[in-house]
Scaffold this active site. Sequence first.
Site, PDB file in Angstrom:
ATOM      1  N   PRO A  83      11.578  -5.153 145.346  1.00  0.00           N
ATOM      2  CA  PRO A  83      11.096  -6.306 146.113  1.00  0.00           C
ATOM      3  C   PRO A  83      10.070  -7.146 145.367  1.00  0.00           C
ATOM      4  O   PRO A  83       9.278  -6.637 144.563  1.00  0.00           O
ATOM      5  CB  PRO A  83      10.485  -5.661 147.355  1.00  0.00           C
ATOM      6  CG  PRO A  83      11.294  -4.430 147.544  1.00  0.00           C
ATOM      7  CD  PRO A  83      11.575  -3.927 146.147  1.00  0.00           C
ATOM      8  N   CYS A  84      10.089  -8.436 145.653  1.00  0.00           N
ATOM      9  CA  CYS A  84       9.260  -9.409 144.939  1.00  0.00           C
ATOM     10  C   CYS A  84       7.767  -9.092 144.884  1.00  0.00           C
ATOM     11  O   CYS A  84       7.115  -9.461 143.917  1.00  0.00           O
ATOM     12  CB  CYS A  84       9.461 -10.799 145.539  1.00  0.00           C
ATOM     13  SG  CYS A  84      11.169 -11.363 145.455  1.00  0.00           S
ATOM     14  N   PRO A  85       7.151  -8.445 145.899  1.00  0.00           N
ATOM     15  CA  PRO A  85       5.712  -8.192 145.809  1.00  0.00           C
ATOM     16  C   PRO A  85       5.319  -7.320 144.634  1.00  0.00           C
ATOM     17  O   PRO A  85       4.168  -7.276 144.238  1.00  0.00           O
ATOM     18  CB  PRO A  85       5.403  -7.472 147.125  1.00  0.00           C
ATOM     19  CG  PRO A  85       6.438  -7.945 148.064  1.00  0.00           C
ATOM     20  CD  PRO A  85       7.680  -8.085 147.222  1.00  0.00           C
ATOM     21  N   THR A  86       6.295  -6.590 144.050  1.00  0.00           N
ATOM     22  CA  THR A  86       5.975  -5.725 142.933  1.00  0.00           C
ATOM     23  C   THR A  86       5.259  -6.515 141.836  1.00  0.00           C
ATOM     24  O   THR A  86       5.759  -7.521 141.374  1.00  0.00           O
ATOM     25  CB  THR A  86       7.251  -5.105 142.348  1.00  0.00           C
ATOM     26  OG1 THR A  86       7.957  -4.461 143.399  1.00  0.00           O
ATOM     27  CG2 THR A  86       6.936  -4.107 141.264  1.00  0.00           C
TER      28      THR A  86
END
Length: 411
Positions: A83-86
């Site tokens: 997921p992008c928050p990584t």
Amino acid sequence: MPNKIYNFIDLFCGAGGFAKGFEMSGKFKCIGGIDNKKAAVETHKLNFKDSISVQSDIRKLEPKQFHKLIGKQEVDVIIGGPPCPTFSTIGHAKIQSVNKDKGDCITEDPRNLLFMDYLKYVKYFNPKMFVMENVPQFLTKYKGETFKEVKKIIERDLPEYTIVEEVKVLNSVNYGVPQNRRRMILVGHLKGYNFKYPKITHWYKGSNFNINPNSDDIDVNTLKPHVNVKSAISDLPSITDNWRINECEYSQHKNLDSYQKLMRENTNSTVSNNICRMSNERAKKVFAHMKQGDIYMDLPKEVRQILPFREDIFKDRLKRLVLKNPSWTILAHIGMDGYMYIHPTELRTLSVREAARIQSFPDDFIFVGNQQETYMQVGNAVPPIMAKAIASSVYDCLEKNNVNVLSKTLV
């Protein structure tokens, strides 16, 4: 001799846009998927008959357990996008400590473990190749320092793999998707393989988001024109605001263009997922004042006062699509209200199926879940047609290596 079909698993699979594109290439079979969202996994399970689709937190499902669930089959390729928050919250000070120990910043934020678990699955299954997708900012965060450290982690934990040197940002509009959607695609392969990114096939004249064709020695004049919103949705069922009938008959059966024929290849006279949210009456009054391409701040102040927002923040809170252009990026936020995706000619937002068409999901791909869940599954996906182009390049890489190995054996 028939072409080999390669097995792949789909990590953070969501509904399965990435996987669908791989299977559309006719050269890959999805044998397993993992995601923590129940509705998305149900969608994945329904659309990938050969897949063991598992609802689980990947941090709690060991690769060995998953391997057992899929019948201990060989895995040739791993795909997926942590997921992008990584890494989105890692600061400079933390970035500098990434490579010191396993007890570094990677483990300080649970979201970052998702990236590490992706690599753990690669290490366990030892596929010939892996493909990771993420937001373009993954490459530029902190002036590229984040990406450099990520590469170091991969090189440290997976020394048998080579990361394709020039990691690229691809735009789906350049592969025949009716949408500007840019994604970073990182490819890793066992040493000795040679991967090349897919060449672009379509051109959106005047776009700031085109891929530079010079890198592939492509003459723009030989490329196909972009696929537009009209092609994407004009043949779909005629519906209204707050439409609740899931399966409906197409509004058009003759004079279909090539994109519409492709989307309808495996359907008959009807298509599913036509539900559309209800917009409030104030919103519809504002929609009536919007021309194609208009955004919220294009409207006169008296019209904006019908549905007021913080104008310093929400300048494009409302956006009406343009029939002759590709859509802007379909985001997961479409599951919340859809005001950024107002139908080009009607006083409503897009239906789930219309959004799916813009994402290039074929019409036989069925989404499972409630209204919000199905919209979000569409918005979170990799466009299948772009994924198909990537899959074809992955396949070419695998086949060339097989030829090279055979040649060396014969010598």
